[in-house]
Design a protein around this motif. Structure first.
Motif, PDB file in Angstrom:
ATOM      1  N   PRO A   4       0.789  -1.236   0.000  1.00  0.00           N
ATOM      2  CA  PRO A   4       0.000   0.000   0.000  1.00  0.00           C
ATOM      3  C   PRO A   4       0.821   1.286   0.000  1.00  0.00           C
ATOM      4  O   PRO A   4       0.465   2.245  -0.691  1.00  0.00           O
ATOM      5  CB  PRO A   4      -0.853  -0.134   1.261  1.00  0.00           C
ATOM      6  CG  PRO A   4      -1.048  -1.604   1.398  1.00  0.00           C
ATOM      7  CD  PRO A   4       0.274  -2.202   0.981  1.00  0.00           C
ATOM      8  N   ASN A   5       1.905   1.339   0.752  1.00  0.00           N
ATOM      9  CA  ASN A   5       2.714   2.566   0.786  1.00  0.00           C
ATOM     10  C   ASN A   5       3.322   2.876  -0.584  1.00  0.00           C
ATOM     11  O   ASN A   5       3.382   4.039  -0.992  1.00  0.00           O
ATOM     12  CB  ASN A   5       3.823   2.466   1.834  1.00  0.00           C
ATOM     13  CG  ASN A   5       3.286   2.600   3.238  1.00  0.00           C
ATOM     14  OD1 ASN A   5       2.130   2.957   3.457  1.00  0.00           O
ATOM     15  ND2 ASN A   5       4.129   2.311   4.214  1.00  0.00           N
ATOM     16  N   SER A  25      -9.323  -0.690   0.609  1.00  0.00           N
ATOM     17  CA  SER A  25     -10.365  -1.425   1.334  1.00  0.00           C
ATOM     18  C   SER A  25     -11.614  -1.600   0.477  1.00  0.00           C
ATOM     19  O   SER A  25     -12.225  -2.671   0.461  1.00  0.00           O
ATOM     20  CB  SER A  25     -10.726  -0.708   2.634  1.00  0.00           C
ATOM     21  OG  SER A  25      -9.661  -0.786   3.533  1.00  0.00           O
ATOM     22  N   LYS A  26     -11.997  -0.543  -0.226  1.00  0.00           N
ATOM     23  CA  LYS A  26     -13.188  -0.609  -1.081  1.00  0.00           C
ATOM     24  C   LYS A  26     -12.966  -1.585  -2.239  1.00  0.00           C
ATOM     25  O   LYS A  26     -13.846  -2.402  -2.548  1.00  0.00           O
ATOM     26  CB  LYS A  26     -13.518   0.791  -1.616  1.00  0.00           C
ATOM     27  CG  LYS A  26     -14.752   0.857  -2.487  1.00  0.00           C
ATOM     28  CD  LYS A  26     -16.009   0.990  -1.678  1.00  0.00           C
ATOM     29  CE  LYS A  26     -17.202   1.341  -2.538  1.00  0.00           C
ATOM     30  NZ  LYS A  26     -17.998   0.203  -2.931  1.00  0.00           N
ATOM     31  N   SER A  34     -13.222  -5.069  -0.725  1.00  0.00           N
ATOM     32  CA  SER A  34     -14.587  -5.477  -0.376  1.00  0.00           C
ATOM     33  C   SER A  34     -15.451  -5.694  -1.611  1.00  0.00           C
ATOM     34  O   SER A  34     -16.386  -6.489  -1.593  1.00  0.00           O
ATOM     35  CB  SER A  34     -15.236  -4.465   0.571  1.00  0.00           C
ATOM     36  OG  SER A  34     -15.465  -3.235  -0.078  1.00  0.00           O
ATOM     37  N   ASP A  35     -15.115  -5.018  -2.709  1.00  0.00           N
ATOM     38  CA  ASP A  35     -15.857  -5.185  -3.959  1.00  0.00           C
ATOM     39  C   ASP A  35     -15.324  -6.335  -4.807  1.00  0.00           C
ATOM     40  O   ASP A  35     -15.826  -6.578  -5.905  1.00  0.00           O
ATOM     41  CB  ASP A  35     -15.833  -3.890  -4.774  1.00  0.00           C
ATOM     42  CG  ASP A  35     -16.683  -2.797  -4.149  1.00  0.00           C
ATOM     43  OD1 ASP A  35     -17.495  -3.099  -3.238  1.00  0.00           O
ATOM     44  OD2 ASP A  35     -16.548  -1.634  -4.564  1.00  0.00           O
ATOM     45  N   GLY A  36     -14.301  -7.022  -4.315  1.00  0.00           N
ATOM     46  CA  GLY A  36     -13.800  -8.212  -4.996  1.00  0.00           C
ATOM     47  C   GLY A  36     -12.829  -7.972  -6.140  1.00  0.00           C
ATOM     48  O   GLY A  36     -12.574  -8.877  -6.933  1.00  0.00           O
ATOM     49  N   PHE A  37     -12.264  -6.766  -6.239  1.00  0.00           N
ATOM     50  CA  PHE A  37     -11.324  -6.469  -7.316  1.00  0.00           C
ATOM     51  C   PHE A  37      -9.878  -6.834  -6.971  1.00  0.00           C
ATOM     52  O   PHE A  37      -9.074  -7.064  -7.867  1.00  0.00           O
ATOM     53  CB  PHE A  37     -11.378  -4.986  -7.702  1.00  0.00           C
ATOM     54  CG  PHE A  37     -12.654  -4.598  -8.392  1.00  0.00           C
ATOM     55  CD1 PHE A  37     -12.900  -4.999  -9.698  1.00  0.00           C
ATOM     56  CD2 PHE A  37     -13.604  -3.830  -7.751  1.00  0.00           C
ATOM     57  CE1 PHE A  37     -14.070  -4.649 -10.347  1.00  0.00           C
ATOM     58  CE2 PHE A  37     -14.774  -3.463  -8.385  1.00  0.00           C
ATOM     59  CZ  PHE A  37     -15.014  -3.876  -9.687  1.00  0.00           C
ATOM     60  N   ILE A  38      -9.566  -6.841  -5.677  1.00  0.00           N
ATOM     61  CA  ILE A  38      -8.202  -7.168  -5.245  1.00  0.00           C
ATOM     62  C   ILE A  38      -8.247  -8.034  -3.994  1.00  0.00           C
ATOM     63  O   ILE A  38      -9.289  -8.118  -3.325  1.00  0.00           O
ATOM     64  CB  ILE A  38      -7.348  -5.903  -4.944  1.00  0.00           C
ATOM     65  CG1 ILE A  38      -7.915  -5.132  -3.744  1.00  0.00           C
ATOM     66  CG2 ILE A  38      -7.222  -5.019  -6.177  1.00  0.00           C
ATOM     67  CD1 ILE A  38      -6.976  -4.082  -3.180  1.00  0.00           C
TER      68      ILE A  38
END
Length: 147
Positions: free
Chosen positions: A38-39, A57-58, A61-65
């Motif tokens: 992430p950094n 996080s989004k 939660s949406d299943g892209f990563i």
């Protein structure tokens, strides 16, 4: 203005992928750099870590990563695209190629090369200030007559 136009177009074009505003940038870079932390992603996109964390996080939660712990350091979370993320990335990549073609329409190869080189130099110039300000520095502002 060019960046804002392209960003606005992208946000409309990517609605059917259920990507929130600007998330395509994060997904694109993760797909280009599987296993990025992430950094590093925040640095690459030029956003603060908190903003990156929300987008990551989004996307998760949406299943892209997916996030996976690094073998050598469990605190480091490596980011990888899912199959859905890769499918979305392919559409985003194609849209990017199209946008490049439209943006560069009517320019010669030499003009494109000059523009790319100038933009790289301009990016380098501003990245120096960006890093300085991100570390708490304050830029010295001057009047136009002082330049």
């Amino acid at each position: 203005m060019i960046a804002r136009c392209l960003d606005s177009i992208s946000n409309v074009e990517f609605q059917h992928l259920n990507l929130s505003r600007g998330q395509y940038l994060y997904l694109y870079r993760i797909c280009e750099n599987p296993g990025i932390i992430p950094n590093q992603l925040a640095e690459l996109i030029k956003v603060d870590r908190t903003t990156a964390a929300r987008a990551i996080s989004k996307l998760e939660s949406d299943g892209f990563i997916v996030k996976q712990s690094a073998l050598d350091n469990k605190k480091n979370k490596l980011l990888y695209p899912t199959e859905a993320g890769l499918e979305a990335w392919e559409f985003i990549r194609r849209e990017g190629v199209h946008s490049d073609q439209v943006t560069l329409q009517g320019l010669t190869e030499e003009e494109i090369e000059i523009a790319v080189n100038l933009l790289r130099r301009m990016r380098h110039n501003i990245e120096v200030d960006w890093k300085f300000v991100k570390k708490g520095g304050r830029r010295p502002y001057m009047d136009q007559s002082e330049r």
